[in-house]
Design an enzyme around this catalytic site. Structure first.
Site, PDB file in Angstrom:
ATOM      1  N   ASP A 152       0.895  -1.246   0.071  1.00 51.82           N
ATOM      2  CA  ASP A 152       0.126  -0.035   0.053  1.00 51.82           C
ATOM      3  C   ASP A 152       0.943   1.177  -0.167  1.00 51.82           C
ATOM      4  OD1 ASP A 152      -2.406   1.605   0.243  1.00 51.82           O
ATOM      5  OD2 ASP A 152      -2.313   1.225   2.267  1.00 51.82           O
ATOM      6  N   GLU A 158       2.647   5.246  -3.976  1.00 51.98           N
ATOM      7  CA  GLU A 158       2.676   6.089  -4.980  1.00 51.98           C
ATOM      8  C   GLU A 158       4.074   6.771  -5.146  1.00 51.98           C
ATOM      9  OE1 GLU A 158       0.315   5.751  -2.615  1.00 51.98           O
ATOM     10  OE2 GLU A 158      -1.138   4.517  -4.129  1.00 51.98           O
ATOM     11  N   ASP A 193      -9.077   3.931  -1.902  1.00 51.94           N
ATOM     12  CA  ASP A 193      -9.993   4.413  -0.741  1.00 51.94           C
ATOM     13  C   ASP A 193     -11.205   4.950  -1.209  1.00 51.94           C
ATOM     14  OD1 ASP A 193      -7.917   3.675   0.692  1.00 51.94           O
ATOM     15  OD2 ASP A 193      -7.539   5.670   1.439  1.00 51.94           O
TER      16      ASP A 193
HETATM   17  C1  NOJ Z   1      -4.510   3.217   2.682  1.00 46.31           C
HETATM   18  C2  NOJ Z   1      -5.196   2.258   2.332  1.00 46.31           C
HETATM   19  O1  NOJ Z   1      -5.837   2.600   0.804  1.00 46.31           O
HETATM   20  C3  NOJ Z   1      -6.133   1.452   2.809  1.00 46.31           C
HETATM   21  O2  NOJ Z   1      -6.890   0.239   2.249  1.00 46.31           O
HETATM   22  C4  NOJ Z   1      -5.578   0.929   3.935  1.00 46.31           C
HETATM   23  O3  NOJ Z   1      -6.477   0.402   5.123  1.00 46.31           O
HETATM   24  C5  NOJ Z   1      -4.894   2.111   4.816  1.00 46.31           C
HETATM   25  N1  NOJ Z   1      -4.187   2.685   3.859  1.00 46.31           N
HETATM   26  C6  NOJ Z   1      -4.121   1.785   6.108  1.00 46.31           C
HETATM   27  O4  NOJ Z   1      -3.163   0.868   5.873  1.00 46.31           O
END
Ligand code: NOJ
Length: 915
Positions: free
Chosen positions: A506, A509, A582
């Site tokens: 995660d 980017e 998200d």
């Molecule tokens: C951002 C991610 O997109 C999300 O899916 C994750 O739960 C959080 N970071 C925490 O790791």
């Protein structure tokens, strides 16, 4: 004040800021728009015809056509020519490169993205022998009657077909511009400012821009990742609501909105066009710097005085990038599947996932502790809901130090994983690219000592803020660092990991909370003196690659990796799955998940999904149920939720909703053999699992803009329900053949829209007449436990009482399939007889895969009841025919013609004749 104290205060203020954000939405001002991005602003202000570059010295060198590009009236720095080269590859692919002349000693070599083009592609290069020149242009033969033409003055490149009709062209509108690197002169302001950040730009402006036209096109698609429609809307032109260009710049966007051209987590600079003739063509720019793309509305060039063939529809586009070189690929198609196949022959086919990864995943930020994990796991059994993977988010670690476990909440990680594995289930843990700057953290110590971090503009280890507080970022572009990283996944290094554990990448980017636009400054420095601006969009790609290689290493090259990544670039399909980040728990986001996933699939990323339920916010039960019903058809099917949301495991919304969610998940498990077969198709050809309708029905105009419905493979059409309390939905069923409702078996005519009643039980889904879908109808705890289960074949007959389909099976986890260890059958029904034929090439010395699985039911949709038995050959046995239920769940009426217990093995050749 001590540094530690300062850090703590910063973290506190930052967390306060984050938590306050959970009630607000997308912060537009945090991100640059085109006007605030100097290269974009400059490029957009150029007028058609501005480019006066002429191609000189056209010749053949090393099998390529090469030329020098010089302005008509050179002045000052512009006197330096650019070098153009055209190469031809098999299967209708043209590559155009334009760069500064290396023999003129440019200040620095501009960045060309390595590691994306697969080595096999290079071997398909066709060495040009001859170029035809008529003085005004140079022509080379491409394939199947296609030719590539370089017009000299001003330079323009286009491809035309055997009828001399154009397909794709570059610089037809004379918008090409290439800013060469140069020394800073008196009065030059090389710095750029955005909010509180300054970007030093030591080489000055170095952007590139040009126009690309697609002929015979009604729409263009692709260039993920954006939350927007499938058919890309024009961003400029008369009668077009002036908008930002589509931005490709990998960003951690908080609460993105559902209809916007702003950049999200991933960037794939590949576009595909499609038109009424049923034909598509494609264009790919291998460039990892920030890119902005305009789709130009009809008439945008009315005053430009440029005449292009008018008999074909045309879509013009304008591409701008901050840095890099021109390294572009043109794909001739002619069909949409051909284009995707051609594109993935350059960047690689999607990897073959393990079977478990194609099933249902249960995630949440966070499952608190081992007890929580155990409870959730056992509740799935208690409620009789299958699932395959339980996920642990950042809180499972010791203070966001990846590869560690929180000692209090997760003291026995191995035992926890073993318990899951005993039920055929797997676990996924998160590993992000930011490393906590903590001197007692071994990973950080090592990375610091070895100099493995990305550097800031002054050459010091770059420091930014992320989940662990002060962090540094591994320079994954360096192959040595990727090797080192890969080692970290070995069982002895990742203490507490077991063979059933896989990985989630995660924030790659990369996300830097206190950086410009929540990412790394563009003047940060990577291995080989590459500026971050030049490779920004590929950072996450390299991280994903390093992690996938780590899992490969861990399994001695025998276990297929599973790594989910948020950031992506062209080629990411080779390393695993991605998800759309998200999203929020609302109906619009449910709806946009479909075009997002379809667009990813067009750009090679066939293994993708959206957080089921929506990451932010608390979905109403109806929305959650609808999301499960749709998500069951996403290639990647995972429920996930933010830590501030209420718990939402499938059994928490009352008996009826639990039943509905269970039945949605059952649909996915029932269709796993079909999905797995499609994943293999993607792995062989690049054609995605989830497809826009026009990919299967390329001549049907009514499908071109449809992004509410989609195809799973070529046999299944799915229509989402995107509104609350929907009573009816209009579903367009393409083609000349009928469609059979997946639950009732009712036939509907193709080639028209149907207004259908909507029930809470399911979203509309149909099987195409003329197809055969393999299913497994018994529900178990996990896909692993279904491996030996018998199959059901659903034969949906077309108007000629014929149908066909495929089944692919292998061991579901190893790479032995690459050496022939698989079963691949084609089922053909015609003249009242169903035959199973081998599709796998038989060659000596290959590995074998065997299966004792049998077919337990054959359902015939569209067959008139009457016959009572069928003859199985070569066994010369009879099977009974009866009217039975379409699905084996309780309460389903017997309504479809069924051949009972034919008992034939899926591994064998056989036929079944209805008597
Ligand atoms: C951002 C991610 O997109 C999300 O899916 C994750 O739960 C959080 N970071 C925490 O790791």
């Amino acid at each position: 004040m001590r540094k530690g104290m300062l850090n703590a205060i910063f973290l506190f203020v930052f967390l306060l800021f984050l938590s306050s954000q959970t009630v607000l939405s997308w912060k537009k001002d945090e991100f640059r728009n085109c006007n605030q991005t100097p290269f974009c602003k400059r490029a957009r202000s150029r007028k058609p015809g501005a480019c006066s570059l002429i191609a000189h010295d056209v010749t053949i060198s090393d099998g390529d056509l090469t030329a020098k590009l010089l302005p008509k009236e050179p002045e000052g720095d512009q006197i330096k020519p650019l070098i153009l080269s055209l190469s031809i590859y098999q299967h209708g692919i043209l590559r155009l490169k334009i760069d500064e002349d290396p023999s003129l000693d440019p200040q620095k070599k501009r960045f060309q993205v390595p590691d994306v083009i697969i080595p096999e592609f290079e071997t398909t290069k066709l060495w040009l022998q001859r170029v035809t020149t008529d003085g005004a242009s140079s022509i080379v033969y491409l394939s199947d009657g296609y030719e590539a033409v370089l017009r000299h003055d001003p330079f323009e490149i286009y491809i035309r077909d055997g009828d001399r009709k154009r397909l794709v062209s570059l610089n037809s509108h004379g918008l090409f511009d290439f800013e060469q690197l140069r020394d800073k002169k008196e009065g030059d302001d090389f710095e750029e400012r955005f909010r509180s950040h300054t970007d030093t730009r030591p080489y000055g402006p170095q952007s590139i821009s040009f126009d690309v036209s697609f002929y015979g096109a009604d729409f263009v698609y692709g260039i993920p990742e954006h939350a927007t429609s499938l058919a890309l809307k024009p961003t400029r032109g008369p009668n077009v609501e002036e908008s930002e260009p589509y931005r490709l710049f990998n960003l951690d966007v908080f609460e993105y909105i559902h209809d916007s051209p702003f950049g999200l987590y991933g960037s794939i600079p590949f576009m595909i066009s499609h038109g009424k003739s049923g034909k598509s063509s494609g264009f790919f720019w291998l460039n990892a710097a920030e890119m902005e793309i305009d789709v130009l509305g009809d008439g945008w060039d009315a005053e430009a005085g440029i005449s292009l063939p008018t008999e074909q529809g045309r879509i013009d586009t304008f591409w701008m990038s901050e840095a890099g070189v021109v390294d572009t690929f043109f794909f001739v198609g002619p069909g949409p599947k051909d284009v995707v196949s051609q594109y993935t022959s350059v960047t690689g086919r999607p990897s073959m996932p393990q079977l478990f990864a194609t099933a249902y995943h249960q995630c949440r930020w966070n499952y608190r502790d081992e007890e929580d994990v155990e409870n959730v796991d056992s509740k799935f059994d208690e409620y009789d809901i299958p699932y395959d993977v339980l996920w642990l988010d950042i809180e499972h670690t010791d203070g966001k130090r990846y590869f560690t476990w929180d000692k209090v909440f997760f003291p026995h990680p191995e035992e926890m994983q073993r318990k899951l594995a005993a039920k055929g289930r797997h676990m996924v843990t998160i590993v992000d690219p930011h490393i906590k700057r903590d001197d007692s953290f071994q990973l950080h110590k090592e990375a610091t000592q070895k100099g493995y971090y990305v550097k800031d503009a002054t050459g010091k280890d770059f420091e930014g803020w992320c989940w662990p507080g002060s962090s540094s970022y591994l320079d994954m572009v360096n192959p040595e660092i990727r090797e080192w990283w890969a080692e970290k996944f070995l069982y002895e290094n990742y203490v507490g990991s077991t063979p059933s554990l896989y990985i989630w990448n995660d924030m790659n980017e990369p996300s830097v909370f206190n950086g410009p636009e929540v990412t790394m400054p563009r003047d940060a420095l990577h291995y080989g003196a590459i500026e971050h601006r030049e490779l920004h969009n590929a950072y996450g790609y390299y991280f994903h690659m390093g992690t996938a290689n780590g899992l490969l290493k861990r399994g001695d090259g025998k276990d297929r990796p599973f790594v989910l990544s948020r950031a992506m670039f062209a080629g990411s399909q080779r390393y695993g799955a991605v998800w759309t980040g998200d999203n929020s728990a609302d109906w619009d986001q449910l709806r946009v998940s479909v075009p997002m996933i379809l667009t990813l699939g067009l750009a090679g990323m066939s293994f993708s999904g959206a957080d089921v339920g929506g990451f932010f916010g608390n979905p109403e039960p109806e929305l959650l149920v609808r999301w499960y019903q749709l998500g069951a058809y996403y290639p990647f099917f995972r429920a996930h939720a933010h830590q501030d949301t209420k718990r939402r495991e499938p059994w928490l919304f009352g008996g009826r909703n639990t039943e509905l969610i269970r039945s949605a998940i059952h649909v996915r498990y029932m269709l796993l053999p079909y999905f797995y077969t499609l994943f293999r198709e993607a792995n062989i050809s690049g054609v995605p699992v989830a497809r826009p309708l026009w990919m299967e029905f390329p001549c049907e105009e009514a499908t071109f803009k449809n992004d509410e419905a989609f195809m799973v493979g070529n046999s299944l059409l799915v229509q989402g329900i995107y509104t609350e309390r929907a009573k009816h939905v209009s579903v367009y069923l393409p083609g000349k053949q009928s469609w059979y409702d997946l639950r009732s078996g009712t036939a509907y005519r193709g080639g028209m829209a149907h207004k259908l009643e909507v029930s809470e039980e399911s979203i509309p889904a149909f099987q195409r007449a003329g197809s055969i879908i393999p299913r497994k109808d018994r529900f178990r705890r996990s896909s692993t436990h279904m491996v030996n289960d018998p199959y059901t074949l659903v034969v949906a007959l077309n108007s000629s009482q014929a149908a066909e389909g495929e089944l692919y099976v292998d061991d579901g986890k190893s790479f032995e399939f690459e050496q022939g260890a698989y079963i691949h059958r084609r089922f053909v029904f015609s003249d009242g007889k169903l035959a199973s034929l081998n599709m796998a090439p038989t060659a000596l010395g290959k590995l074998q895969f065997s299966s004792e699985c049998i077919v337990e039911r054959i359902i015939l949709l569209g067959y008139t009841p009457g016959p009572k038995s069928a003859l199985i050959e070569p066994a010369n046995q009879k099977a009974e025919i009866e009217v039975g239920p379409l699905q084996l769940q309780r309460g389903r009426e017997a309504a479809v013609v069924t051949i009972r217990k034919p008992g034939v093995r899926i591994a064998d050749d056989w036929s079944i004749k209805i008597l």
